[in-house]
Structures are given as structure tokens and as C-alpha cells.
Design a protein around this motif. Sequence first.
Motif, PDB file in Angstrom:
ATOM      1  N   ASN A 147       0.814  -1.221   0.000  1.00 41.52           N
ATOM      2  CA  ASN A 147       0.000   0.000   0.000  1.00 41.52           C
ATOM      3  C   ASN A 147       0.844   1.267   0.000  1.00 41.52           C
ATOM      4  N   VAL A 148       2.161   1.146   0.217  1.00 43.10           N
ATOM      5  CA  VAL A 148       3.025   2.334   0.153  1.00 43.10           C
ATOM      6  C   VAL A 148       3.300   2.643  -1.312  1.00 43.10           C
ATOM      7  N   LYS A 149       2.814   3.804  -1.758  1.00 45.52           N
ATOM      8  CA  LYS A 149       2.923   4.143  -3.180  1.00 45.52           C
ATOM      9  C   LYS A 149       4.059   5.104  -3.488  1.00 45.52           C
ATOM     10  N   ALA A 150       4.569   5.802  -2.473  1.00 46.39           N
ATOM     11  CA  ALA A 150       5.648   6.763  -2.719  1.00 46.39           C
ATOM     12  C   ALA A 150       6.354   7.100  -1.421  1.00 46.39           C
ATOM     13  N   LEU A 151       7.598   7.544  -1.548  1.00 43.65           N
ATOM     14  CA  LEU A 151       8.399   7.989  -0.417  1.00 43.65           C
ATOM     15  C   LEU A 151       8.742   9.460  -0.613  1.00 43.65           C
ATOM     16  N   VAL A 152       8.686  10.227   0.460  1.00 47.07           N
ATOM     17  CA  VAL A 152       9.072  11.639   0.401  1.00 47.07           C
ATOM     18  C   VAL A 152      10.154  11.882   1.455  1.00 47.07           C
ATOM     19  N   TYR A 153      11.308  12.359   0.997  1.00 46.81           N
ATOM     20  CA  TYR A 153      12.439  12.626   1.873  1.00 46.81           C
ATOM     21  C   TYR A 153      12.533  14.129   2.119  1.00 46.81           C
ATOM     22  N   VAL A 154      12.345  14.530   3.367  1.00 47.69           N
ATOM     23  CA  VAL A 154      12.349  15.941   3.747  1.00 47.69           C
ATOM     24  C   VAL A 154      13.642  16.231   4.518  1.00 47.69           C
ATOM     25  N   SER A 155      14.586  16.853   3.846  1.00 47.35           N
ATOM     26  CA  SER A 155      15.914  17.069   4.448  1.00 47.35           C
ATOM     27  C   SER A 155      16.388  15.770   5.084  1.00 47.35           C
ATOM     28  N   ALA A 156      16.254  14.686   4.342  1.00 46.58           N
ATOM     29  CA  ALA A 156      16.419  13.358   4.930  1.00 46.58           C
ATOM     30  C   ALA A 156      17.479  12.524   4.237  1.00 46.58           C
ATOM     31  N   PHE A 157      18.032  11.601   5.014  1.00 48.08           N
ATOM     32  CA  PHE A 157      18.960  10.615   4.475  1.00 48.08           C
ATOM     33  C   PHE A 157      18.201   9.576   3.649  1.00 48.08           C
ATOM     34  N   ALA A 158      18.773   9.214   2.511  1.00 50.64           N
ATOM     35  CA  ALA A 158      18.256   8.099   1.703  1.00 50.64           C
ATOM     36  C   ALA A 158      19.451   7.180   1.454  1.00 50.64           C
ATOM     37  N   PRO A 159      19.819   6.390   2.455  1.00 51.46           N
ATOM     38  CA  PRO A 159      21.061   5.611   2.375  1.00 51.46           C
ATOM     39  C   PRO A 159      20.964   4.392   1.473  1.00 51.46           C
ATOM     40  N   GLU A 160      22.076   4.047   0.897  1.00 54.83           N
ATOM     41  CA  GLU A 160      22.237   2.772   0.200  1.00 54.83           C
ATOM     42  C   GLU A 160      22.540   1.729   1.273  1.00 54.83           C
ATOM     43  N   ALA A 161      22.336   0.465   0.940  1.00 55.29           N
ATOM     44  CA  ALA A 161      22.659  -0.605   1.882  1.00 55.29           C
ATOM     45  C   ALA A 161      24.113  -0.476   2.339  1.00 55.29           C
ATOM     46  N   GLY A 162      24.317  -0.529   3.648  1.00 50.80           N
ATOM     47  CA  GLY A 162      25.658  -0.428   4.200  1.00 50.80           C
ATOM     48  C   GLY A 162      26.056   0.973   4.628  1.00 50.80           C
ATOM     49  N   GLU A 163      25.312   1.988   4.196  1.00 50.36           N
ATOM     50  CA  GLU A 163      25.635   3.370   4.561  1.00 50.36           C
ATOM     51  C   GLU A 163      24.963   3.746   5.883  1.00 50.36           C
ATOM     52  N   THR A 164      25.579   4.716   6.574  1.00 49.96           N
ATOM     53  CA  THR A 164      25.047   5.196   7.844  1.00 49.96           C
ATOM     54  C   THR A 164      24.767   6.701   7.761  1.00 49.96           C
TER      55      THR A 164
ATOM     56  N   PRO B 163      15.894  12.872  22.077  1.00 51.49           N
ATOM     57  CA  PRO B 163      17.245  12.416  21.772  1.00 51.49           C
ATOM     58  C   PRO B 163      17.257  11.205  20.846  1.00 51.49           C
ATOM     59  N   VAL B 164      18.330  11.061  20.133  1.00 53.50           N
ATOM     60  CA  VAL B 164      18.573   9.877  19.311  1.00 53.50           C
ATOM     61  C   VAL B 164      19.779   9.152  19.901  1.00 53.50           C
ATOM     62  N   THR B 165      19.793   7.846  19.795  1.00 52.13           N
ATOM     63  CA  THR B 165      20.966   7.128  20.297  1.00 52.13           C
ATOM     64  C   THR B 165      22.140   7.300  19.328  1.00 52.13           C
ATOM     65  N   GLU B 166      23.317   7.314  19.895  1.00 53.03           N
ATOM     66  CA  GLU B 166      24.525   7.389  19.077  1.00 53.03           C
ATOM     67  C   GLU B 166      24.605   6.188  18.135  1.00 53.03           C
ATOM     68  N   ALA B 167      24.186   5.028  18.620  1.00 49.66           N
ATOM     69  CA  ALA B 167      24.221   3.807  17.815  1.00 49.66           C
ATOM     70  C   ALA B 167      23.323   3.908  16.593  1.00 49.66           C
ATOM     71  N   ALA B 168      22.157   4.539  16.740  1.00 46.52           N
ATOM     72  CA  ALA B 168      21.227   4.657  15.617  1.00 46.52           C
ATOM     73  C   ALA B 168      21.833   5.456  14.468  1.00 46.52           C
ATOM     74  N   LEU B 169      22.576   6.495  14.797  1.00 46.03           N
ATOM     75  CA  LEU B 169      23.185   7.334  13.763  1.00 46.03           C
ATOM     76  C   LEU B 169      24.363   6.644  13.077  1.00 46.03           C
ATOM     77  N   ASN B 170      24.836   5.567  13.690  1.00 44.01           N
ATOM     78  CA  ASN B 170      25.953   4.807  13.112  1.00 44.01           C
ATOM     79  C   ASN B 170      25.516   3.446  12.586  1.00 44.01           C
ATOM     80  N   GLU B 171      24.207   3.228  12.502  1.00 46.31           N
ATOM     81  CA  GLU B 171      23.683   1.935  12.060  1.00 46.31           C
ATOM     82  C   GLU B 171      23.550   1.882  10.537  1.00 46.31           C
ATOM     83  N   ALA B 172      24.034   0.825   9.943  1.00 50.12           N
ATOM     84  CA  ALA B 172      24.016   0.684   8.488  1.00 50.12           C
ATOM     85  C   ALA B 172      22.621   0.330   7.977  1.00 50.12           C
TER      86      ALA B 172
END
Length: 258
Positions: free
Chosen positions: A105-122, A181-190
Motif C-alpha cells: 500500500n506504500v505508493k511513494a516515499l518523500v524525503y524531507v531534508s532526509a537521508f536516503a542511504p544505500e545498503a551499508g551506509e550510515t 534524543p537519538v541514540t549514538e548507535a542509531a546514527l551509526n547503524e548501516a
Amino acid sequence: MNKLLRGLLLASATLISSAVFAQDTKPTAVLVHGAFADGSSWNGVAQILLKDGYPVVAVANPLRSVKGDSKYVSDILATIKTPVVLVGHSYGGPVISEAANGHSNVKALVYVSAFAPEAGETPVGLTGKFPGSTLGATIDTPVQLADGGKDLYIKQDKFHEQFAADVPKAQAALMAAEQRPVTEAALNEAAVDPAWKNLPSFFVYGDKDKNIPPQALAFMAERAQSKQTIVVKGASHVVMVSHPKTVAKLIETAAETK
């Protein structure tokens, strides 16, 4: 015979009514906030979308881990019966990229000043891929958690200039006080298996973003073959707060995508 005829007519009327309802039902906008923010960051956008007849769900993103947060959003998506436009701000980008998988049912993604990482990127890796981010210097002393992790906040006296420079000072002060707050680990998660490879994606960001370098945002939009990319002149990292009409319009454009 008359009962049978009435039954057939009633069944036909129900089917026609259901078909008309399905055609008139607009996609639900599911809004996922990022780090150092909360659901209220979508207030201006949500107000416009609701006025225009779009159902809205502003998710309380846990900000604990990409995998866990994505699973949480995925569980919410499973409860929504309409088509969905999935929207993520900042760290919410990796979350929606994973959460959308498996949901037809998800028809589109909208990235608002957002990261759109490739697999393996953080998020941290993408932030440092291009020059321009000043976020690191504004992070407060991390809060040590019982599980050994760390929670990160932006220093309140640095929040306005760093995160929301184009938002009125008084409003930015409230945002700073209420930041999650966000965890430090979340920002470094691939990231794993990003949904932007299979779904139409749209991007909007400001050219004065101090968290994620605009050059990095442009790189990710181009790589995702963005259907439409809007760069808002002078906008900060919270472009949805300072320019809600622009962001809402892009979400509605995504909702109309066939």
C-alpha cells in the motif's frame, strides 16, 4: 422472487458505493520525524494536508535504532488500509527506507531534508561524505544509558542556529527544550535493502541545511532518481517547519503519482 431481486439490488448498490468510496479515498500521509525533533515538527504540514482531505498519521519515532524504529513504523503501516505516502525527515529517511518494504500500500516515499542511504551506509557516514555539516560541534554531553548506549541532544543555546535558523527564535527555543534524543548507535547503524530502489521517491531540502550538507542531499536525490526535487532557498534543516506549504504540496504531488 421479489426478495431475491431486492437482495441483488442491495448487493449491487453496496458494491457501487464501495467502489466510489475507494476512488474518493485519498492516500494517508504517514509522517516520520527525525532526531532532535518530535511529531509536532509536522504541525504546519499536517494542518494543510488535513484541510485538503488527506488522512494523516504522525508517528512517534522511537529514535532508538534504525532496525527497531523501522519495525515500529512497519507495524503502523500494517494497520492502514488506504494507500500510503511515507514521509521521513532527517534520520526518519533511513527509517522509512526500510519500513516500506513488504507493504504494497506504500505508493511513494518523500524525503524531507532526509537521508536516503544505500545498503551499508550510515547517517554519520553520509553526513561526512561532503563538507558543510556543523552538527558535531553542537552536540551536548551525551547521556549515558543503562544499557551502555548514549543519548544525544543538541545544546539548547546552539539549537536555533544549527537546526532551525529560519524559524522564529521563540519557536526554536521551544523546539530545543522539547527535542527528543537519538541514540549514538542509531546514527551509526548501516541501512539494509532501501525501498527507494523500488518506489517513486521525492525530495525537498533547504540550501542552508547545517545538519546534512546540501551537497549530500542532492547526491542522494539524484541517486534515488527522484521524481521531483525541490531545493528551498535559505531554508534550514527543518524545512517542513519553516516552509510547510512547499512540503505539503510535494507530499500531495507524491500522493497523486500513478
